[in-house]
Enzyme design. Structure first.
Site, PDB file in Angstrom:
ATOM      1  N   CYS B  10      48.538  55.516  34.901  1.00  8.94           N
ATOM      2  CA  CYS B  10      50.051  55.551  34.586  1.00  8.94           C
ATOM      3  C   CYS B  10      49.560  54.848  33.341  1.00  8.94           C
ATOM      4  O   CYS B  10      48.219  54.756  32.605  1.00  8.94           O
ATOM      5  CB  CYS B  10      50.780  54.649  35.666  1.00  8.94           C
ATOM      6  SG  CYS B  10      49.759  53.296  36.304  1.00  8.94           S
ATOM      7  N   CYS B  13      47.606  51.522  32.774  1.00  4.34           N
ATOM      8  CA  CYS B  13      47.023  51.417  32.937  1.00  4.34           C
ATOM      9  C   CYS B  13      46.449  52.183  31.725  1.00  4.34           C
ATOM     10  O   CYS B  13      45.197  51.310  31.180  1.00  4.34           O
ATOM     11  CB  CYS B  13      46.280  52.776  34.602  1.00  4.34           C
ATOM     12  SG  CYS B  13      46.956  52.817  35.678  1.00  4.34           S
TER      13      CYS B  13
END
Lengths: 361, 82
Positions: B10, B13
């Site tokens: 995502c 991250c």
């Protein structure tokens, strides 16, 4: 000096520095709080002034009303968000998923569902964490029901939702929403355990559950005020940067509904809470991907135009609780049977919530 | 030194991975940065919430995006230990 009180010299200067920082921190905080309060108390007048005096729109016009509403709500929510995210993050700086897991691991089921749902409400986590989190909980021996309670409540209730609901719809509505979200999580946990949903996890998860996991110590030291501030400030910054545009979009849609759709339009055109409108709203809501930030202002718009409270609530909760991307993600650890039980449960519970609220209010 | 960044991919991250790369450069140390996206690997490392960062096998943070200064300080501590 340092010899007298028995401290190493560096430690002494560090302490003074820290104390100075603390004093400055408190002073800045007090000033900011006063400024915030002043700003917050004059939004209404300021919005009216901009729309009717500065822009010169007629007081009775639809566009004027919409614009005033839009300005007032956006500024109010953004102000509330900044302040409350900081305060809430400051308070929960020491709480993380590891702690919750360790805490839940030894709990009995009955109380476990309640605690699971409660932690779901107060622990923030990125939605792409739900899978590792689920694995971490189940492999630590936490019953699937308690994990499910956590997982169901978590997206429905968070500090942003509470701030928005409170700011837009008042505290009564907020309490009902939070209670319904917690109940959905707790009952969900009980339901999942009673159908022994654990057997429908993917085989590799079941394998992993046989071997106990080594708990990691993620650093359990006491947090200083400074560490809390750093955390809270960082959270405020990143959440605010992420959500401000959704607030504007959401309030924009709400404002459009407010000014352009005639009052009671929903009541006149969709029926005033016919029984089937609730399950239908939930079916529409479940696949939709929405976060709480975007949906709450829309909710306000729907409510003021005569959509019954239960139907609105059911629709919004189902839009927030599940979505197609989330289902795809959970597929990695759940078999089709478990996913069907999960979605079926959400459909039933939100429909019941909607009916109950429509009957009560 | 081996630094691992855990996350399914995502935006948070990715941001973390960037920060870790920047921090390694700023620290002047040599370190390999690995991105871990596989669920089983995450489970084995005991990662509960992502993004998470581990240095030489011990978890430095999880569930949030760390700041560059923080990561630099972790790298320095890990280098002292080694």
């Amino acid at each position: 000096m340092s010899m007298i009180d028995g401290r190493a010299p560096e430690r002494g200067t560090d302490d003074t520095k820290e104390r100075l920082w603390l004093a400055r921190y408190v002073a800045v905080l007090v000033v900011l709080a006063a400024l915030w309060w002043t700003a917050y108390s004059c939004i209404q007048d300021a919005a009216a002034w901009v729309v009717y005096d500065a822009l010169g729109l007629a007081r009775e016009s639809h566009i004027g009303a919409s614009l005033e509403f839009f300005l007032y709500d956006t500024v109010k929510i953004l102000l509330l968000l900044v302040a409350l995210i900081y305060v809430i993050s400051w308070l929960r700086a020491a709480l993380n998923a590891e702690r919750v897991r360790d805490f839940l691991a030894g709990k009995k089921r009955g109380i476990g569902y309640a605690l699971g749902a409660m932690f779901g409400a107060i622990t923030p986590f990125c939605s792409c964490s739900s899978v590792p989190l689920f694995l971490g909980f189940t492999t630590a021996g936490i019953p699937i029901g308690i994990t499910m309670s956590f997982l169901i409540t978590s997206p429905i209730i968070n500090e942003i939702a509470v701030v928005l609901l409170w700011g837009l719809l008042g505290w009564k509505f907020t309490v009902v929403y939070v209670a319904a979200g917690l109940a959905a999580g707790m009952i969900g946990g009980l339901f999942m355990d009673s159908i022994r949903a654990g057997r429908w996890l993917q085989p590799f998860v079941l394998d992993a559950m046989k071997t106990p996991v080594i708990p990691l110590s993620g650093g359990r030291k006491r947090l200083t005020v400074r560490a809390r501030h750093t955390f809270a400030f960082g959270e405020m910054n990143s959440i605010f940067r992420r959500v401000w545009k959704w607030v504007i979009v959401g309030v924009g849609i709400g404002a459009a509904l407010h000014g352009l759709v005639p009052a009671n339009w929903f009541a006149e055109n969709l029926g005033a809470g016919e029984w089937w409108t609730v399950p239908a709203a939930v079916i529409v809501g479940i696949p939709l991907y929405s976060n709480v930030t975007g949906i709450v202002p829309v909710m306000e718009g729907l409510l003021t135009k005569g959509m019954p409270i239960g139907t609105t609530m059911a629709f919004c909760m189902s839009a927030v609780a599940a979505s197609i991307p989330e289902v795809v993600m959970l597929r990695q650890i759940m078999t089709v049977k478990l996913q069907a039980a999960f979605i079926g449960y959400l459909w039933v519970v939100f429909t019941l919530t909607g009916w109950l609220l429509n009957a009560l209010f | 030194m081996i630094i691992k960044v855990f996350g399914p991919g995502c935006s948070k991250c990715k941001e973390t991975e960037h920060i870790v790369h920047d921090a390694v450069e700023a620290s002047g140390m040599t370190a390999t940065v690995e991105k871990v996206t596989d669920l089983r690997d995450m489970m084995a490392a005991g990662v509960l919430s992502t993004p998470a960062v581990s240095i030489n096998g011990s978890l430095a943070c999880s569930g949030r995006v760390p700041s560059k200064e923080e990561v630099v300080s972790w790298i320095m501590t890990a280098a002292e230990k080694a």
